[in-house]
Structure formats: structure tokens, C-alpha cells
Design a protein around this motif. Structure first.
Motif, PDB file in Angstrom:
ATOM      1  N   VAL A 207    -105.624 -79.318-101.264  1.00  0.00           N
ATOM      2  CA  VAL A 207    -106.720 -79.328-102.237  1.00  0.00           C
ATOM      3  C   VAL A 207    -107.166 -77.913-102.573  1.00  0.00           C
ATOM      4  O   VAL A 207    -107.411 -77.583-103.737  1.00  0.00           O
ATOM      5  CB  VAL A 207    -107.895 -80.162-101.689  1.00  0.00           C
ATOM      6  CG1 VAL A 207    -109.123 -80.011-102.585  1.00  0.00           C
ATOM      7  CG2 VAL A 207    -107.504 -81.626-101.592  1.00  0.00           C
ATOM      8  N   VAL A 208    -107.266 -77.071-101.555  1.00  0.00           N
ATOM      9  CA  VAL A 208    -107.667 -75.673-101.794  1.00  0.00           C
ATOM     10  C   VAL A 208    -106.624 -74.960-102.651  1.00  0.00           C
ATOM     11  O   VAL A 208    -106.966 -74.238-103.602  1.00  0.00           O
ATOM     12  CB  VAL A 208    -107.882 -74.950-100.455  1.00  0.00           C
ATOM     13  CG1 VAL A 208    -108.073 -73.455-100.685  1.00  0.00           C
ATOM     14  CG2 VAL A 208    -109.089 -75.521 -99.726  1.00  0.00           C
ATOM     15  N   VAL A 209    -105.355 -75.160-102.334  1.00  0.00           N
ATOM     16  CA  VAL A 209    -104.289 -74.528-103.117  1.00  0.00           C
ATOM     17  C   VAL A 209    -104.297 -75.033-104.555  1.00  0.00           C
ATOM     18  O   VAL A 209    -104.144 -74.263-105.514  1.00  0.00           O
ATOM     19  CB  VAL A 209    -102.919 -74.772-102.455  1.00  0.00           C
ATOM     20  CG1 VAL A 209    -101.784 -74.278-103.353  1.00  0.00           C
ATOM     21  CG2 VAL A 209    -102.854 -74.074-101.108  1.00  0.00           C
ATOM     22  N   PHE A 210    -104.497 -76.337-104.721  1.00  0.00           N
ATOM     23  CA  PHE A 210    -104.534 -76.921-106.056  1.00  0.00           C
ATOM     24  C   PHE A 210    -105.703 -76.362-106.873  1.00  0.00           C
ATOM     25  O   PHE A 210    -105.543 -75.995-108.047  1.00  0.00           O
ATOM     26  CB  PHE A 210    -104.647 -78.440-105.942  1.00  0.00           C
ATOM     27  CG  PHE A 210    -104.844 -79.135-107.255  1.00  0.00           C
ATOM     28  CD1 PHE A 210    -103.794 -79.295-108.137  1.00  0.00           C
ATOM     29  CD2 PHE A 210    -106.089 -79.628-107.612  1.00  0.00           C
ATOM     30  CE1 PHE A 210    -103.980 -79.939-109.361  1.00  0.00           C
ATOM     31  CE2 PHE A 210    -106.285 -80.275-108.823  1.00  0.00           C
ATOM     32  CZ  PHE A 210    -105.223 -80.426-109.696  1.00  0.00           C
ATOM     33  N   ALA A 211    -106.886 -76.304-106.271  1.00  0.00           N
ATOM     34  CA  ALA A 211    -108.053 -75.770-106.983  1.00  0.00           C
ATOM     35  C   ALA A 211    -107.865 -74.299-107.312  1.00  0.00           C
ATOM     36  O   ALA A 211    -108.189 -73.852-108.428  1.00  0.00           O
ATOM     37  CB  ALA A 211    -109.313 -75.974-106.131  1.00  0.00           C
ATOM     38  N   LEU A 212    -107.324 -73.541-106.366  1.00  0.00           N
ATOM     39  CA  LEU A 212    -107.108 -72.114-106.610  1.00  0.00           C
ATOM     40  C   LEU A 212    -106.070 -71.887-107.696  1.00  0.00           C
ATOM     41  O   LEU A 212    -106.228 -71.014-108.559  1.00  0.00           O
ATOM     42  CB  LEU A 212    -106.680 -71.430-105.306  1.00  0.00           C
ATOM     43  CG  LEU A 212    -106.477 -69.909-105.367  1.00  0.00           C
ATOM     44  CD1 LEU A 212    -107.772 -69.218-105.787  1.00  0.00           C
ATOM     45  CD2 LEU A 212    -105.996 -69.382-104.020  1.00  0.00           C
ATOM     46  N   LYS A 213    -105.011 -72.698-107.682  1.00  0.00           N
ATOM     47  CA  LYS A 213    -103.980 -72.551-108.707  1.00  0.00           C
ATOM     48  C   LYS A 213    -104.527 -72.895-110.083  1.00  0.00           C
ATOM     49  O   LYS A 213    -104.250 -72.184-111.070  1.00  0.00           O
ATOM     50  CB  LYS A 213    -102.776 -73.454-108.381  1.00  0.00           C
ATOM     51  CG  LYS A 213    -101.672 -73.370-109.424  1.00  0.00           C
ATOM     52  CD  LYS A 213    -100.445 -74.134-108.997  1.00  0.00           C
ATOM     53  CE  LYS A 213    -100.680 -75.613-109.003  1.00  0.00           C
ATOM     54  NZ  LYS A 213     -99.420 -76.366-108.777  1.00  0.00           N
ATOM     55  N   THR A 214    -105.316 -73.958-110.180  1.00  0.00           N
ATOM     56  CA  THR A 214    -105.913 -74.319-111.467  1.00  0.00           C
ATOM     57  C   THR A 214    -106.842 -73.223-111.963  1.00  0.00           C
ATOM     58  O   THR A 214    -106.850 -72.884-113.157  1.00  0.00           O
ATOM     59  CB  THR A 214    -106.686 -75.637-111.333  1.00  0.00           C
ATOM     60  OG1 THR A 214    -105.802 -76.658-110.839  1.00  0.00           O
ATOM     61  CG2 THR A 214    -107.236 -76.073-112.677  1.00  0.00           C
ATOM     62  N   LEU A 215    -107.618 -72.623-111.051  1.00  0.00           N
ATOM     63  CA  LEU A 215    -108.507 -71.522-111.437  1.00  0.00           C
ATOM     64  C   LEU A 215    -107.707 -70.317-111.917  1.00  0.00           C
ATOM     65  O   LEU A 215    -108.050 -69.695-112.931  1.00  0.00           O
ATOM     66  CB  LEU A 215    -109.391 -71.144-110.254  1.00  0.00           C
ATOM     67  CG  LEU A 215    -110.304 -69.930-110.460  1.00  0.00           C
ATOM     68  CD1 LEU A 215    -111.285 -70.180-111.596  1.00  0.00           C
ATOM     69  CD2 LEU A 215    -111.042 -69.584-109.166  1.00  0.00           C
TER      70      LEU A 215
END
Length: 265
Positions: A207-215
């Protein structure tokens, strides 16, 4: 000595191009830092500024919301069906849903949303800003005591960030629903197992990687086209747009490669 002249000229040209490349990226990083400070400053959100930001958010998001949702739904349904049918033929049904969720929601949808917003919104915004810079509109704003970054760039930047985040979340949610329907059909008996499968995929680290990648995707599609348009030394609008496009694709590929490497580890 004449034989060394072409080699020296080639080396000089390569060094000059490398220096221009470094300076170009440094200007974009500096531009992103300045825009970030403006976005966090309370003084950037006066009543007039809020109206401009809201107007750009509506103009950038509303016209593409339905079309992107339909296109992403069709893509999600096709990919989910292909993966499920292939997994069934090889007896790997238990891995089909995890693969669909990882491929669609984690990789394809954020990348598609970012590129869609770039082509639809931020690249045209960069072209507009380049035209304003060439015509001298930005300089006239400075002469009137107004900050061009706050009045012209910040509303477009906030709208681009919002569009990428909204389209990613909306398309991801639709993809999860369609993945369930493609696998089990219109029934609720498998809902508990499907929820557990999605929960296993979306671990806290993922989830952290996904949110960071989207940002990072959002920042890339917003800052690179606009920064290239405002700070490239060329007077040609087309040249600035092409440079921004090349830089954007290079940065997006780098972010995607980094995300894949982290997920593998």
C-alpha cells in the motif's frame, strides 16, 4: 592536429549536451520545490485563488472522468478475463485473482491514469504556459506585482495532481469489482474469499509503495511539462513540448522500474 579537431568538436558537443541535460533537470527540480512551497503556503489559497483552482479541477477532471472510467473498465475486464481463463486452463485458479489485482490495480491503472492526464491536461497546460512565456504575458503579470507561479501555474498543478489521484482510485475500484465479476459472476458466495485475497495482496508495504508511486506519477506528469515549458531556453513552443514529453516518459519509466524492483524485493 587536424585529425584531432573532429574528435575535440564531438567531445565538446557531448559535454555541452550533457550540461544542458543536467541544467534542464535541475530547473525542473527547482521548479517543483517552488511549486511545492506555494502549494503548502496558506497565502496561496485566497478566495480568488480557490475559485481558479476549483475551476481547473473541474475542467481537467469532469470531461475525462466518464470516458476514462469506461476505457479502463473495458481494459480491466479484458485483462481479467484473459488471466482467469489462462489460469483455469493451467490449473492455477488460486493465483489468478492475485495476478489480476497486482497487474491491474498495482501497475497498469496508475500508469494509464498518469499518462492519460498528461496527454489530456498537463501537456496542453505546458503548451499554454510556453505560449504565455513567449508572448510576454508572464512578464506582464510580474510588472503588475503578481506572481505567475501562484496565479497561473499553481491552479493547473493542483488540478493535475487531483486528476491523477482521482482517476487512479476510481479505476482501481472499478477494476476490483470487474475482476470479481469476471471470476465468479453475479454472486456473493465468494465475496469473503475474494476480500481475503485482495487483503493479502495489499499488505502495508504494498500500500505504501502504491501510494508513493501514484504520488510520484502525479508529480512527474505535472511538474515536467510545465517546468520544461517555463524554463527551456528555446523560443519554440513545439520544441519545449517535445522536450517535456521526452523527459516525462523517461521519468515515468524510471518510477515504474523502481516500483517493480521494490515489489520484487
Amino acid at each position: 592536429m587536424l585529425a584531432h579537431a573532429p574528435a575535440t568538436a564531438v567531445f565538446t558537443l557531448m559535454a555541452h549536451n550533457a550540461w544542458r541535460w543536467v541544467i534542464g533537470w535541475w530547473r525542473i527540480v527547482h521548479f517543483g520545490a517552488v511549486v511545492g512551497v506555494l502549494a503548502l503556503a496558506p497565502g496561496s489559497y485566497s478566495r480568488r485563488q480557490q475559485h481558479e483552482i476549483a475551476r481547473h479541477i473541474v475542467l481537467d477532471t469532469a470531461p475525462v472522468l466518464v470516458w476514462f472510467t469506461l476505457l479502463s473498465s473495458l481494459l480491466s475486464l479484458v485483462i481479467a478475463r484473459i488471466v482467469v481463463v489462462t489460469a483455469l486452463s493451467y490449473g492455477l485458479t488460486q493465483y489468478a485473482l492475485e495476478m489480476v489485482v497486482r497487474v491491474l490495480v498495482m501497475e497498469i491503472i496508475p500508469l494509464t491514469a498518469a499518462l492519460f492526464v498528461a496527454v489530456r491536461c498537463t501537456l496542453p497546460h505546458g503548451e499554454e504556459l510556453a505560449g504565455m512565456r513567449i508572448r510576454g504575458d508572464l512578464q506582464r503579470l510580474r510588472e503588475r506585482g503578481l506572481d505567475p507561479l501562484r496565479h497561473e501555474v499553481l491552479p493547473r498543478a493542483v488540478a493535475g495532481l487531483f486528476s491523477v489521484a482521482l482517476l487512479s482510485v476510481l479505476a482501481g475500484t472499478v477494476a476490483l469489482v470487474l475482476a470479481y465479476l469476471a471470476t465468479y459472476g453475479f454472486t456473493t458466495w465468494a465475496l469473503d474469499g475474494y476480500t481475503r485475497t485482495v487483503g493479502r495482496v495489499f499488505s502495508p508495504t504494498v500500500v505504501v509503495v502504491f501510494a508513493l508511486k501514484t504520488l510520484l506519477f502525479s508529480l512527474a506528469v505535472v511538474l515536467v511539462p510545465m517546468g520544461s515549458a517555463l524554463h527551456d531556453a528555446t523560443r519554440s513552443r513545439i520544441s519545449a513540448e517535445v522536450r517535456g514529453l521526452v523527459r516525462l516518459f523517461a521519468l515515468v519509466l524510471l518510477i515504474e522500474a523502481g516500483s517493480l524492483a521494490i515489489n520484487i524485493l
